[in-house]
Structures are given as structure tokens and as C-alpha cells.
Design an enzyme around this catalytic site. Structure first.
Site, short mmCIF file in Angstrom:
data_model
loop_
_atom_site.label_atom_id
_atom_site.label_comp_id
_atom_site.label_asym_id
_atom_site.label_seq_id
_atom_site.Cartn_x
_atom_site.Cartn_y
_atom_site.Cartn_z
N CYS B 81 2.12 4.88 8.87
CA CYS B 81 1.86 6.56 9.03
C CYS B 81 2.25 7.03 10.64
O CYS B 81 3.22 7.15 10.80
CB CYS B 81 0.76 6.77 8.61
SG CYS B 81 0.25 8.68 8.66
N HIS B 176 -0.71 3.84 3.57
CA HIS B 176 -1.79 3.45 4.33
C HIS B 176 -2.17 1.98 3.42
O HIS B 176 -3.11 2.04 2.69
CB HIS B 176 -2.78 4.12 4.47
CG HIS B 176 -2.60 5.06 5.66
ND1 HIS B 176 -2.60 5.03 6.76
CD2 HIS B 176 -2.43 6.50 5.38
CE1 HIS B 176 -2.33 5.98 7.50
NE2 HIS B 176 -2.05 7.16 6.62
N GLU B 178 -3.68 -0.24 4.31
CA GLU B 178 -5.04 -0.87 4.94
C GLU B 178 -6.35 -0.14 4.24
O GLU B 178 -7.33 -0.52 4.60
CB GLU B 178 -5.05 -0.83 6.38
CG GLU B 178 -5.34 0.62 6.98
CD GLU B 178 -3.88 1.54 6.96
OE1 GLU B 178 -3.07 1.22 6.32
OE2 GLU B 178 -3.98 2.62 7.57
#
Lengths: 295, 194
Positions: B81, B176, B178
């Protein structure tokens, strides 16, 4: 490849992207640009900063949409705006304007003295204030995607922010040492949803991002809140009520990144000009305390 | 996965989320805030956050050139991002003068989907990861508008917009990994450190 919008992951995710950052109160496009250039990770669009709301009194409401749109036009970082506690129509208007986050805030005059907004009905994420774990989990139960400890806004005095951060974090530490069968009684005691109590115990932290707010005025204040274990910092009146807002804004951003490095903190704290004039909380009449608003 | 140490740029943003995934995979990680923190690392992740904030902090603390040198040394760097924006050569809808690393031959548009209410989750086909599709979270996300000759598209949206690219040992995702439980992208990145 269906797209899902307004999910908990997406709402809480934006708060996760703000971590380690500073969210600054701004009242016009020029201040918003100063905040962005200083490295703010988001701005809070307001008509008056809390210190002025305090000084001027009267009913404090959602800002004029014209003002909010002017600020949204001026910057590329996320723009937050405040609505009154329980005023779900102000929240609907803010969502329609396209703000990135709504703060259901005790800094404005509450519109409902019993109920907060049902935040799950909205696609836009909400941040809410809390003084303790029970209050934080009740707000998360209503759908808040982010929590900020309340502190005492507009005072330039960090003591209440510290009190509330210690309360939330201390209660979480206690919770993590509890036997599972003790958690129902604890949930009842603090008035929090049982499932969220269990989840918080398992995670060892709030299930959403938790910023500090209310009284942060110096880089040292910001670093203090970070070392206590907050995920980031809101600065309200502390920047634009100080002698040199540009310098102070930059310094507070640096302090949140390097919160654990006293040498760097010493360097960035030098020559910042006058901080905002603070207020002693003990001299503040009970009816002028904002943190007690919210239930 | 043993014997590698990965840095996560920790100036601002969701760096802890990346560290948590690395810990789950048994990989030690280091928070990078100053140039000296880059020593003895085998790879680097630039997390999501605000690209303007991260860029300004990187400039202020003299990290831009050391980060470029780190990438040029052939060690893998992955930007998610905001991290993808920093890696790009060119950014559309950025802030004038926004500091960039300019390492990947791509053009990125910031906040390409609109504001937060337009943020979304979707399943993505990522051939290098195989089946099943990768559940991707896009938050005020950028997209890749131009992919240079050296870069290769790893995943696109249904309309063909690239959202994950690789250029040699450099990796960029608009979403994302994560934030979901799926560790396949992190594994893919770690395998570039070999």
C-alpha cells in the site's frame, strides 16, 4: 471477485494504517495543509478546537459541511470529523460527505444522555473516547473501529490522558492473568460484552487500535503516551494554540516515531516556542469536564 | 526460512502487523527507524500507513539514500500500500514534492478507489501463489497505472488493473496481506531472500 465494502476488517484496517502517527485537529484548509506537510497521518476537521469550545461555551455541534469539504479538498491524507454522542443524523451527514472516519465525541455537547450511536449501521468507521476498559469495550460492542482514551480535551494538561491510558492498559493486564471462569463476573462488573472481554484477554490488548487523546501539548507528552503503550496520538488544541504550530507539529510527529529514543527526543524538543497555556484539572469545575460525557 | 533477518520500516503505519506474521513464520524481525538499523538485514518490508508521513520521516532521518542502496544491493524489498507508493518511480495524485524511493518502474495512483467508504475486500487470483484465491484487503488503496518493461504483474482486479507487481527482487502490493491470516505472500517474499 465480489467486492465487500464497510466490513469490520476494512474499518479497523484504516485505524491500523494510522498507527504510530499523529492525528491533528484543524479548523481550515491552511491548517490542514500545515498538518499534512508536518507529517500528520490524518486530520480532524473542526469548527473550533477544544480550547476554544471551552472558552466560548454554548452548545458545540458537528462542523459546517462547507468547512469539512474545504478541508477534504485541501489534503490527500484521511479526514476525520466529529459528531455529537448519540446524534446519528449528524453521523449520516458526515458519511454522506465522504469523511474517512467519524469521531463520536464528548468534546461536542451530547445529543443523547443514555445511548451512543449504533455504529454497525454505517459503512464509515467510528472512533470513540473511553476512560476505562468497560467503556472501551461497550463502544467496540456498538461497532467502534478505533478507541481513543479521552484525557481532558482543550486543557494542554496530559494528566487525564495518562490516567485513562493507565486505567485501560492496567485493566487489560489484570484480565490476562484471570481464570476463564472469572471473566463473566468481570464482564458484569465493568459493564462490557462478555465475548469482547474474552477476546481482549486472549489478545492481551484491545481488539481495535487505541490512540491517546486529550491534553497532549509537547513532544514529550506524545512520547510518554507511546511508551505507556498507546498506538498513536491525537493532538487537538496543542498545535494551533501554541506559539509556533509548524515547528511543534513536526516535532510531535518525530516524537511519536522515535518515542523510545531520549537523545532524539531531546533534540526535537529544543526551541519550539511557547506551548499552549495549560489548565489545572483540579481547578476545572465538574460541569466543565468533558471526559465524564459518555456512558 | 531459518537464518534470515528481515527489517520492517517502522516510521509510521502497520509495521507491527508485518512483524507478527514474520514471528508466526519463525523469522526474526527488526524495526527500522534510522539508517544504522538496516545493517545485517536480509530483506525489508515497507508497511502500509500514510505515504506522505512515511516519506517525510524517511527524508528527515536520512533514510532515503540508504534504503535505495539497500535495494540496489540485491536484497529483497516489499512495499504494501503506502510502501508500494514509496517504491514507485512515479505517483499520480500525490502531494507535490512527496519523497519517493523511485526503485520500481511503475506509475502508481494514490487513493485510486476514492475515500474510506470505498475501501473493500475481495478474492484475488495470484498465479504465483496457486490455489485458493488470495483474500485481499484494500484500504484507501493505490493502483498501478503503468507497468514498466522490467516489472511483471502478479495479480490484477477483474477489470485488469494491476494490484501486485514484481521487478526482480522488488515486490509491491496495493493490498494488505498482513491484515489477513494468509501467510502465502510473506512466504513468497521470504523465498526471495534465498
Amino acid at each position: 471477485m465480489e467486492r465487500e465494502i464497510g466490513t469490520d476488517t476494512v474499518k479497523r484496517g484504516l485505524a491500523q494504517m494510522l498507527k504510530g502517527g499523529v492525528i491533528m485537529d484543524v479548523t481550515n484548509a491552511e491548517q490542514a495543509r500545515i498538518a499534512e506537510e508536518a507529517g500528520a497521518c490524518a486530520v480532524m476537521a473542526l469548527e473550533r478546537v477544544p480550547a476554544d469550545i471551552r472558552a466560548q461555551g454554548g452548545v458545540a455541534r458537528m462542523a459546517d459541511p462547507e468547512k469539512i469539504l474545504e478541508i477534504m479538498e485541501a489534503v490527500s491524507i484521511p479526514v476525520m470529523a466529529k459528531c455529537r454522542i448519540g446524534h446519528f443524523v449528524e453521523a449520516q451527514i458526515l458519511e454522506a460527505l465522504g469523511v474517512d472516519f467519524i469521531d463520536e465525541s464528548e468534546v461536542l455537547t451530547p445529543a443523547d444522555e443514555e445511548h451512543h450511536i449504533d455504529k454497525r449501521k454505517f459503512k464509515v468507521p467510528f472512533v470513540c473516547g473511553a476512560r476505562n476498559l468497560g467503556e472501551a469495550l461497550r463502544r467496540i460492542g456498538e461497532g467502534a473501529a478505533m478507541i481513543r482514551t479521552k484525557g481532558e480535551a482543550g486543557t494542554g494538561n496530559v494528566v487525564e490522558a495518562v490516567r485513562h491510558a493507565r486505567a485501560v492498559l492496567g485493566e487489560i493486564r489484570r484480565l490476562t492473568t484471570m481464570a476463564e471462569e472469572e471473566m463473566m463476573a468481570y464482564a458484569k462488573e465493568i459493564g462490557a460484552p462478555y465475548e469482547l472481554v474474552v477476546e481482549t484477554a486472549r489478545l492481551g490488548r484491545l481488539p481495535v487500535v487505541n490512540f491517546a487523546a486529550g491534553g497532549v501539548a509537547t513532544p514529550a507528552d506524545a512520547a510518554l503516551m507511546m511508551q505507556l503503550g498507546m498506538d498513536g496520538v491525537f493532538v487537538g488544541s496543542g498545535i494551533f494554540k501554541s506559539g509556533d504550530p509548524v515547528k511543534r507539529a513536526r516535532a510531535i510527529v518525530q516524537a511519536v516515531t522515535h518515542y523510545n529514543d531520549p537523545k532524539i527526543l531531546a533534540e526535537i524538543s529544543r526551541g519550539l516556542g511557547e506551548p499552549m497555556v495549560g489548565i489545572n484539572i483540579s481547578l476545572l469545575p465538574a460541569e466543565e469536564r468533558l471526559a465524564v460525557r459518555g456512558w | 526460512m531459518v537464518n534470515v533477518k528481515v527489517g520492517v520500516l517502522a516510521l509510521q503505519g502497520a509495521f507491527v502487523e508485518h512483524k507478527n506474521v514474520l514471528t508466526r513464520l519463525g523469522v526474526p524481525s527488526v524495526e527500522v527507524r534510522l539508517p544504522e538499523h538496516l545493517e545485517n538485514l536480509d530483506g525489508l518490508i515497507i508497511p502500509g500507513g500514510e505515504s506522505t508521513t512515511i516519506g517525510l520521516l524517511a527524508q528527515k532521518w536520512g533514510l532515503l539514500e540508504p534504503l535505495r542502496a539497500f535495494a540496489r544491493s540485491g536484497r529483497p524489498v516489499w512495499g504494501t500500500c503506502a510502501g508500494m507508493i514509496l517504491l514507485a518511480k512515479e505517483v499520480v495524485d500525490g502531494v507535490p514534492g512527496q519523497p519517493l524511493l523511485g526503485l520500481m518502474d511503475i506509475t502508481v495512483r494514490r487513493n485510486a478507489f476514492g475515500r474510506q467508504v470505498d475501501s473493500f475486500e475481495a478474492d484475488l487470483l495470484v498465479p504465483v501463489l496457486g490455489d485458493p484465491p488470495f483474500h485481499a484487503v484494500f484500504i484507501r488503496a493505490p493502483v498501478i497505472e503503468r507497468v514498466g518493461a522490467e516489472a511483471e504483474v502478479l495479480a490484477s482486479l477483474e477489470d485488469g488493473t494491476p494490484v501486485a507487481v514484481q521487478q526482480g527482487h522488488l515486490l509491491a502490493t496495493a493490498f494488505h496481506p498482513e491484515l489477513t491470516g494468509d501467510v502465502r505472500f510473506h512466504r513468497y517474499f521470504l523465498q526471495l531472500t534465498a
